[in-house]
Structures are given as structure tokens and as C-alpha cells.
Design a protein around this motif. Structure first.
Motif, PDB file in Angstrom:
ATOM      1  N   GLU A  34       0.856  -1.193   0.000  1.00 31.65           N
ATOM      2  CA  GLU A  34       0.000   0.000   0.000  1.00 31.65           C
ATOM      3  C   GLU A  34       0.888   1.238   0.000  1.00 31.65           C
ATOM      4  OE1 GLU A  34      -3.093   1.263  -0.251  1.00 31.65           O
ATOM      5  OE2 GLU A  34      -2.262   3.205   0.304  1.00 31.65           O
ATOM      6  N   GLY A  36       0.203   4.365   0.696  1.00 26.73           N
ATOM      7  CA  GLY A  36       0.071   5.236   1.864  1.00 26.73           C
ATOM      8  C   GLY A  36      -0.015   6.702   1.501  1.00 26.73           C
ATOM      9  N   GLN A  41      -7.327   8.750  -1.916  1.00 24.35           N
ATOM     10  CA  GLN A  41      -7.870   7.394  -1.955  1.00 24.35           C
ATOM     11  C   GLN A  41      -9.384   7.457  -1.769  1.00 24.35           C
ATOM     12  OE1 GLN A  41      -5.324   8.385   0.049  1.00 24.35           O
ATOM     13  NE2 GLN A  41      -3.757   6.812   0.205  1.00 24.35           N
ATOM     14  N   TRP A  43     -11.401   5.246  -0.485  1.00 20.83           N
ATOM     15  CA  TRP A  43     -11.911   4.771   0.816  1.00 20.83           C
ATOM     16  C   TRP A  43     -11.811   5.842   1.889  1.00 20.83           C
ATOM     17  CZ3 TRP A  43      -8.522   4.557   4.964  1.00 20.83           C
ATOM     18  CH2 TRP A  43      -7.149   4.545   4.669  1.00 20.83           C
ATOM     19  N   GLU A 175       4.618   0.495   0.633  1.00 18.82           N
ATOM     20  CA  GLU A 175       5.478   0.650  -0.550  1.00 18.82           C
ATOM     21  C   GLU A 175       4.615   0.885  -1.775  1.00 18.82           C
ATOM     22  OE1 GLU A 175       8.498  -2.357  -1.273  1.00 18.82           O
ATOM     23  OE2 GLU A 175       8.631  -2.793   0.871  1.00 18.82           O
ATOM     24  N   ALA A 205      -5.535  -1.234  -7.047  1.00 20.82           N
ATOM     25  CA  ALA A 205      -4.949   0.083  -6.766  1.00 20.82           C
ATOM     26  C   ALA A 205      -5.906   1.221  -7.120  1.00 20.82           C
ATOM     27  CB  ALA A 205      -3.625   0.234  -7.513  1.00 20.82           C
ATOM     28  N   SER A 260     -22.561  14.254  -3.256  1.00 20.19           N
ATOM     29  CA  SER A 260     -21.192  14.322  -3.699  1.00 20.19           C
ATOM     30  C   SER A 260     -21.200  14.742  -5.165  1.00 20.19           C
ATOM     31  CB  SER A 260     -20.538  12.950  -3.522  1.00 20.19           C
ATOM     32  OG  SER A 260     -19.213  12.989  -3.977  1.00 20.19           O
ATOM     33  N   LEU A 302     -10.939  10.044  -5.229  1.00 16.33           N
ATOM     34  CA  LEU A 302     -11.036   9.614  -6.632  1.00 16.33           C
ATOM     35  C   LEU A 302     -11.650   8.224  -6.730  1.00 16.33           C
ATOM     36  CD1 LEU A 302      -7.521  10.800  -7.841  1.00 16.33           C
ATOM     37  CD2 LEU A 302      -9.715  12.018  -8.013  1.00 16.33           C
ATOM     38  N   ARG A 303     -12.818   8.165  -7.351  1.00 10.61           N
ATOM     39  CA  ARG A 303     -13.439   6.848  -7.574  1.00 10.61           C
ATOM     40  C   ARG A 303     -12.801   6.186  -8.788  1.00 10.61           C
ATOM     41  NH1 ARG A 303     -17.513  10.652  -7.603  1.00 10.61           N
ATOM     42  NH2 ARG A 303     -18.830  10.717  -5.753  1.00 10.61           N
ATOM     43  N   PRO A 304     -12.579   4.889  -8.728  1.00  6.31           N
ATOM     44  CA  PRO A 304     -12.084   4.189  -9.921  1.00  6.31           C
ATOM     45  C   PRO A 304     -13.269   3.769 -10.793  1.00  6.31           C
ATOM     46  CG  PRO A 304     -11.979   2.762  -7.971  1.00  6.31           C
ATOM     47  CD  PRO A 304     -12.675   4.016  -7.539  1.00  6.31           C
ATOM     48  N   THR A 326     -10.923  -4.084  -9.296  1.00  2.65           N
ATOM     49  CA  THR A 326     -10.889  -2.623  -9.364  1.00  2.65           C
ATOM     50  C   THR A 326     -12.051  -2.112 -10.228  1.00  2.65           C
ATOM     51  OG1 THR A 326      -9.431  -0.743  -9.797  1.00  2.65           O
ATOM     52  CG2 THR A 326      -9.275  -2.569 -11.347  1.00  2.65           C
ATOM     53  N   ARG A 330     -18.804   4.060  -7.790  1.00  2.00           N
ATOM     54  CA  ARG A 330     -19.500   4.681  -6.660  1.00  2.00           C
ATOM     55  C   ARG A 330     -19.837   3.687  -5.559  1.00  2.00           C
ATOM     56  NH1 ARG A 330     -23.544   9.360  -8.550  1.00  2.00           N
ATOM     57  NH2 ARG A 330     -22.917   9.978  -6.484  1.00  2.00           N
ATOM     58  N   ASN A 331     -19.606   2.384  -5.805  1.00  2.00           N
ATOM     59  CA  ASN A 331     -20.110   1.380  -4.859  1.00  2.00           C
ATOM     60  C   ASN A 331     -19.039   0.442  -4.307  1.00  2.00           C
ATOM     61  OD1 ASN A 331     -23.036   1.903  -4.837  1.00  2.00           O
ATOM     62  ND2 ASN A 331     -22.815   1.534  -7.039  1.00  2.00           N
ATOM     63  N   ILE A 333     -17.226   0.451  -1.568  1.00  2.00           N
ATOM     64  CA  ILE A 333     -17.288   0.054  -0.149  1.00  2.00           C
ATOM     65  C   ILE A 333     -18.329  -1.062  -0.029  1.00  2.00           C
ATOM     66  CG2 ILE A 333     -17.782   0.814   2.209  1.00  2.00           C
ATOM     67  CD1 ILE A 333     -15.207   2.077   0.903  1.00  2.00           C
ATOM     68  N   LEU A 334     -19.478  -0.815  -0.621  1.00  2.00           N
ATOM     69  CA  LEU A 334     -20.518  -1.844  -0.626  1.00  2.00           C
ATOM     70  C   LEU A 334     -19.997  -3.157  -1.203  1.00  2.00           C
ATOM     71  CD1 LEU A 334     -23.479  -2.881  -0.548  1.00  2.00           C
ATOM     72  CD2 LEU A 334     -23.767  -1.893  -2.823  1.00  2.00           C
TER      73      LEU A 334
HETATM   74  C1  LIG Z   1     -16.716  11.055  -2.296  1.00  2.00           C
HETATM   75  C2  LIG Z   1     -16.908   9.574  -2.412  1.00  2.00           C
HETATM   76  C3  LIG Z   1     -17.976   8.967  -1.774  1.00  2.00           C
HETATM   77  C4  LIG Z   1     -18.163   7.591  -1.880  1.00  2.00           C
HETATM   78  N1  LIG Z   1     -19.198   7.008  -1.188  1.00  2.00           N
HETATM   79  C5  LIG Z   1     -19.373   5.669  -1.278  1.00  2.00           C
HETATM   80  C6  LIG Z   1     -20.417   5.039  -0.550  1.00  2.00           C
HETATM   81  O1  LIG Z   1     -21.145   5.697   0.186  1.00  2.00           O
HETATM   82  N2  LIG Z   1     -20.572   3.693  -0.693  1.00  2.00           N
HETATM   83  C7  LIG Z   1     -19.771   2.932  -1.484  1.00  2.00           C
HETATM   84  O2  LIG Z   1     -19.974   1.734  -1.591  1.00  2.00           O
HETATM   85  N3  LIG Z   1     -18.755   3.510  -2.171  1.00  2.00           N
HETATM   86  C8  LIG Z   1     -18.548   4.852  -2.087  1.00  2.00           C
HETATM   87  N4  LIG Z   1     -17.552   5.454  -2.787  1.00  2.00           N
HETATM   88  C9  LIG Z   1     -16.752   4.630  -3.703  1.00  2.00           C
HETATM   89  C10 LIG Z   1     -15.696   3.841  -2.964  1.00  2.00           C
HETATM   90  O3  LIG Z   1     -15.013   4.674  -2.083  1.00  2.00           O
HETATM   91  C11 LIG Z   1     -14.741   3.232  -3.982  1.00  2.00           C
HETATM   92  O4  LIG Z   1     -15.441   2.507  -4.963  1.00  2.00           O
HETATM   93  C12 LIG Z   1     -13.778   2.264  -3.270  1.00  2.00           C
HETATM   94  O5  LIG Z   1     -13.104   2.911  -2.221  1.00  2.00           O
HETATM   95  C13 LIG Z   1     -12.772   1.737  -4.277  1.00  2.00           C
HETATM   96  O6  LIG Z   1     -11.858   0.946  -3.570  1.00  2.00           O
HETATM   97  P1  LIG Z   1     -10.439   0.618  -4.173  1.00  2.00           P
HETATM   98  O7  LIG Z   1      -9.738  -0.186  -3.153  1.00  2.00           O
HETATM   99  O8  LIG Z   1     -10.622   0.090  -5.555  1.00  2.00           O
HETATM  100  O9  LIG Z   1      -9.767   2.056  -4.356  1.00  2.00           O
HETATM  101  P2  LIG Z   1      -9.220   2.998  -3.174  1.00  2.00           P
HETATM  102  O10 LIG Z   1     -10.194   3.006  -2.051  1.00  2.00           O
HETATM  103  O11 LIG Z   1      -8.873   4.303  -3.797  1.00  2.00           O
HETATM  104  O12 LIG Z   1      -7.881   2.251  -2.720  1.00  2.00           O
HETATM  105  C14 LIG Z   1      -6.829   2.040  -3.634  1.00  2.00           C
HETATM  106  C15 LIG Z   1      -5.564   1.946  -2.795  1.00  2.00           C
HETATM  107  O13 LIG Z   1      -4.454   1.618  -3.627  1.00  2.00           O
HETATM  108  C16 LIG Z   1      -3.318   2.384  -3.210  1.00  2.00           C
HETATM  109  N5  LIG Z   1      -2.419   2.470  -4.326  1.00  2.00           N
HETATM  110  C17 LIG Z   1      -2.592   3.154  -5.488  1.00  2.00           C
HETATM  111  N6  LIG Z   1      -1.540   2.969  -6.319  1.00  2.00           N
HETATM  112  C18 LIG Z   1      -0.684   2.129  -5.667  1.00  2.00           C
HETATM  113  C19 LIG Z   1       0.565   1.547  -6.025  1.00  2.00           C
HETATM  114  N7  LIG Z   1       1.124   1.776  -7.203  1.00  2.00           N
HETATM  115  N8  LIG Z   1       1.185   0.763  -5.109  1.00  2.00           N
HETATM  116  C20 LIG Z   1       0.608   0.508  -3.907  1.00  2.00           C
HETATM  117  N9  LIG Z   1      -0.587   1.024  -3.528  1.00  2.00           N
HETATM  118  C21 LIG Z   1      -1.240   1.824  -4.402  1.00  2.00           C
HETATM  119  C22 LIG Z   1      -3.929   3.706  -2.759  1.00  2.00           C
HETATM  120  O14 LIG Z   1      -3.075   4.387  -1.867  1.00  2.00           O
HETATM  121  C23 LIG Z   1      -5.226   3.259  -2.123  1.00  2.00           C
HETATM  122  O15 LIG Z   1      -5.126   3.058  -0.717  1.00  2.00           O
HETATM  123  C24 LIG Z   1     -17.284   6.816  -2.661  1.00  2.00           C
HETATM  124  C25 LIG Z   1     -16.190   7.413  -3.263  1.00  2.00           C
HETATM  125  C26 LIG Z   1     -15.987   8.779  -3.138  1.00  2.00           C
HETATM  126  C27 LIG Z   1     -14.794   9.409  -3.781  1.00  2.00           C
END
Ligand SMILES: Cc1cc2nc3c(=O)[nH]c(=O)nc-3n(C[C@H](O)[C@H](O)[C@H](O)COP(=O)(O)OP(=O)(O)OC[C@H]3O[C@@H](n4cnc5c(N)ncnc54)[C@H](O)[C@@H]3O)c2cc1C
Length: 367
Positions: A34, A36, A41, A43, A175, A205, A260, A302-304, A326, A330-331, A333-334
């Protein structure tokens, strides 16, 4: 220090932490890498709603996935509390989506009818029922009420999942992964501060997934900025989660989160005056008395997001043992809980439900 693992997970956000915990729980030796810091992010920014009935729309497979994941949190929350001492703040008191005019009411009634046909518990509340339940809402034409939807605290969720990964004997390192490494047509590890090897590598990521070098094909996961704000919630007004169109207020305790925006601003994670005004004005329009106060803090993440709005869950085409978790938009967390289960099934080569094929990453490259 070991540099050889069963599985490497790139990213310790919602998806990476959930996948890592699922695999570690089944006895795999997992390394989570991660990056960091605070880089926007998703989440860290998320409201944490578990809202398949209210927010997932009528895409059948996505809807089913969302409902399954929401139910999974019912088991996961007490398990994580017992094993890590961290309470993920699971709240299951329902979510309402209000209609401000008859056209919106018609669309929501259709959505409620569709969900009820799927055997789900969604209700339509008429204008009088909305007034009786929530007298502080500006007059509404009705509301979609999803009694089983709810929320959790995303930061505590990620903390609990990663704490459990460590407790289970796996490793979390701070890292940045630069590159996925291959030998022939299979993945063999990653290059971060050190070189690590593994049988399987999971790309989780978030919005940064496509920036990792060595992926077999360019990855269509785009950052979509979401701005949020917090404001005091008046004493005496009960907690509630309320949607109107794409705006929402998540009121729990003495603070409410409001959101949002959906903005295509690249990797810019700043907040803007215009974006903040918009989310505040939108929720104030629905509940003017409750949302009278000005926000006390604001942030963005940033949402992916993928081109078709569906997550990428499954194997990478053209590079064996590389997996994607990945693009959850918008969903995420769910969907994190059930995505982790699905990916684990796939890695073990167990059959998955045919509905899940729509999330196959291969759909992105029909050439
Ligand atoms: C404002 C907002 C509100 C939201 N509300 C909701 C909600 O109410 N309910 C819901 O279900 N979803 C919600 N979402 C969406 C949800 O947050 C995301 O869909 C979810 O967090 C995506 O998870 P992820 O792990 O794919 O990405 P992230 O949560 O962004 O995590 C990716 C991680 O990868 C790490 N990373 C990136 N590049 C590298 C690398 N090269 N090496 C190592 N680590 C790396 C980052 O530091 C990060 O910690 C919301 C999003 C936003 C922005």
C-alpha cells in the motif's frame, strides 16, 4: 525479510484489504503493498453507504452483487470486532430516496416495483407518509424506502481488514508498486522498493490501477472526483440517510456527511468552491432546516470508474495469475466484501455464478 508470497495485493484500500483478508483467512500467505499517504484514496473520502436498493440501479447482476455484499457485512462486522477489536460502525436502519416532483416519483415507483419483483424489500412511501416520518423534509412527492440498506465507516473497515490480515500472519507494507513482472505468459511478482515474487498478483490500486507498468493491456479505469463535506446535525433530529438524485446526506450522531460530485478532473484531489456550493445547495433544498449550518470541513477522493460502469473482477486476459479487483466506481465500499469472496473462488478455480461473467475484465478488450 521474506520476498516470496502466495499472493501479492497491490493497494490496501477497500478492495485490496478485503481481498487480502479473505485470502489470508483461508491460509494463503499474502503481501499487501500500500502506497500510503493522503493521495485522494476513495476509501478515505467515501460516505460508506451500503445502498444496493437505493443506488445500484436496475443492472440485475450489479444489484444482486450489491445485495449479497451488504448481507456479507452482517457476518463480517462482528467477526472483525472480535478478532481485531475494531468496530466498523455497521448501521442498518434503512435509506430513503425522496422524489421532489411527480416525474421523479414515477421513476422511483417503477424502481421499487422492479425490486419487489426480484423478491426484495423496497417500499414506496407517498407524500403523506414522508411528511409523517420526516417532518423536517421539504415537501416531497414520495420516497423510495429501502429498510435493509445502511452504512459503515470506510476508514474503520480498511483498518479492521488490514489488522486482521496481519493477525492472520500475512504482511502489509508501505510501498508503492511500480511494475508487475512476468516470465513468459504468467505473472511472477512485482517491483516495489524491493522485488517480490508470488504465485498470484491482484491489482486493487483503485483509480491508480492503470498506472502500474507491465500490465498486459492498457486498463480503462478512470479517476472520477467526488467532493464531500461535513456539517453539524441538529440535536433532536434522528439519524438518517437521505438521497435526492445524486445528492445525499448521511447523518449519524451529531455530524452529517453530505455529498457528492462526479467530476472528470484527472488526478486532481482538491476541493472547489463551486463543487462545495453545489452539494450544500442540493441537500439544503431537500432538508432546509436540518442542513442550515455551513460545512465545517471538506474533502475529495477519486473513484475508480470503468467505461461501462461495472467493476473489473477476475483474471487479466493474456497474463496468467494476474487478477483485477478494481473499477468499483461509486459502490466499492458496498461491493468490497463480495468481490473478495468471488476473487478467492476464481483463484481457487471454483465455479462462480454465471451472472458474474458481466464483470469479467476481458470484456474491455474485444480485440
Ligand atoms: C466522495 C466519495 C464517496 C463515496 N461514497 C461511497 C459510498 O457511500 N458507498 C460505497 O460503496 N462507495 C462509495 N464510494 C466509492 C468507494 O469509495 C470506492 O469505490 C472504493 O473505495 C474503491 O476501492 P479501491 O480499493 O478500488 O480504491 P481505493 O479506495 O482508492 O484504494 C486504492 C488503494 O491503492 C493504493 N495504491 C494506489 N496505487 C498504488 C501503487 N502503485 N502501489 C501501492 N498502492 C497503491 C492507494 O493508496 C489506495 O489506498 C465513494 C467514493 C468517493 C470518492
Amino acid at each position: 525479510m521474506s520476498t516470496s508470497y502466495d499472493v501479492i495485493v497491490i493497494g490496501g484500500g477497500a478492495l485490496g484489504a478485503a481481498c487480502a483478508r479473505e485470502l489470508a483467512h483461508e491460509g494463503r500467505r499474502v503481501l499487501v503493498l500500500e502506497r500510503g499517504g493522503e493521495i485522494g484514496q476513495a476509501w478515505r473520502a467515501a460516505a460508506g453507504m451500503l445502498a444496493p436498493e437505493i443506488a445500484a440501479g436496475e443492472h440485475e447482476a450489479l444489484y444482486e452483487l450489491g445485495v449479497a455484499s451488504r448481507e456479507r457485512y452482517g457476518e463480517l462486522a462482528p467477526t472483525l470486532r472480535d478478532s481485531t477489536g475494531i468496530d466498523i460502525g455497521l448501521w442498518r436502519e434503512g435509506i430513503a430516496r425522496v422524489a421532489v416532483d411527480e416525474a421523479e416519483a414515477e421513476a422511483l415507483r417503477t424502481s421499487v416495483a422492479w425490486q419487489r419483483q426480484q423478491g426484495r424489500r423496497s417500499d414506496w412511501l407517498d407524500a403523506g407518509e414522508v411528511r409523517d416520518r420526516w417532518p423536517w423534509i421539504r415537501s416531497a412527492a414520495g420516497a423510495h424506502w429501502a429498510p435493509l440498506d445502511g452504512a459503515l465507516d470506510p476508514s474503520r473497515l480498511v483498518a479492521a481488514l488490514l489488522a486482521d490480515v496481519t493477525r492472520l500472519g500475512s504482511t502489509v507494507r508501505n510501498e508503492t508498486v511500480r511494475k508487475v513482472e512476468r516470465e513468459g505468459d504468467r505473472v511472477v511478482g512485482v517491483l516495489a522498493d524491493s522485488r517480490y515474487t508470488a504465485d498470484d498478483v491482484i491489482v486493487a490500486a483503485g483509480a491508480w490501477s492503470g498506472r502500474i507498468e507491465g500490465l498486459p493491456r492498457p486498463l480503462s479505469v478512470e479517476p472520477v472526483r467526488g467532493q464531500m463535506a461535513a456539517l453539524p446535525w441538529p440535536e433532536g433530529v434522528p439519524p438518517i440517510i437521505l438521497f435526492q438524485n445524486d445528492s445525499y446526506v448521511v447523518a449519524r450522531g451529531r455530524e452529517a456527511l453530505i455529498g457528492s460530485t462526479m467530476e472528470f478532473t484527472g488526478f486532481d484531489t482538491s476541493v472547489s468552491e463551486a463543487g462545495q456550493q453545489r452539494i450544500w445547495a442540493n441537500v439544503r433544498n431537500v432538508c432546509p432546516t436540518a442542513v442550515a449550518a455551513r460545512p465545517t470541513r471538506a474533502w475529495a477522493g477519486l473513484r475508480p470508474v470503468t467505461p461501462d460502469g461495472l467493476p473489473l473482477i477476475g483474471p487479466a486476459p493474456d497474463l496468467a495469475h494476474l487478477w483485477y479487483a478494481t473499477g468499483h466506481g461509486r459502490n466499492g465500499i458496498l461491493l468490497a466484501a463480495v468481490t473478495a469472496q468471488l476473487l478467492h473462488q476464481m483463484i481457487r478455480e471454483e465455479p462462480v455464478h454465471e451472472h458474474v461473467r458481466v464483470f469479467d475484465p476481458a470484456r474491455m478488450w474485444q480485440w
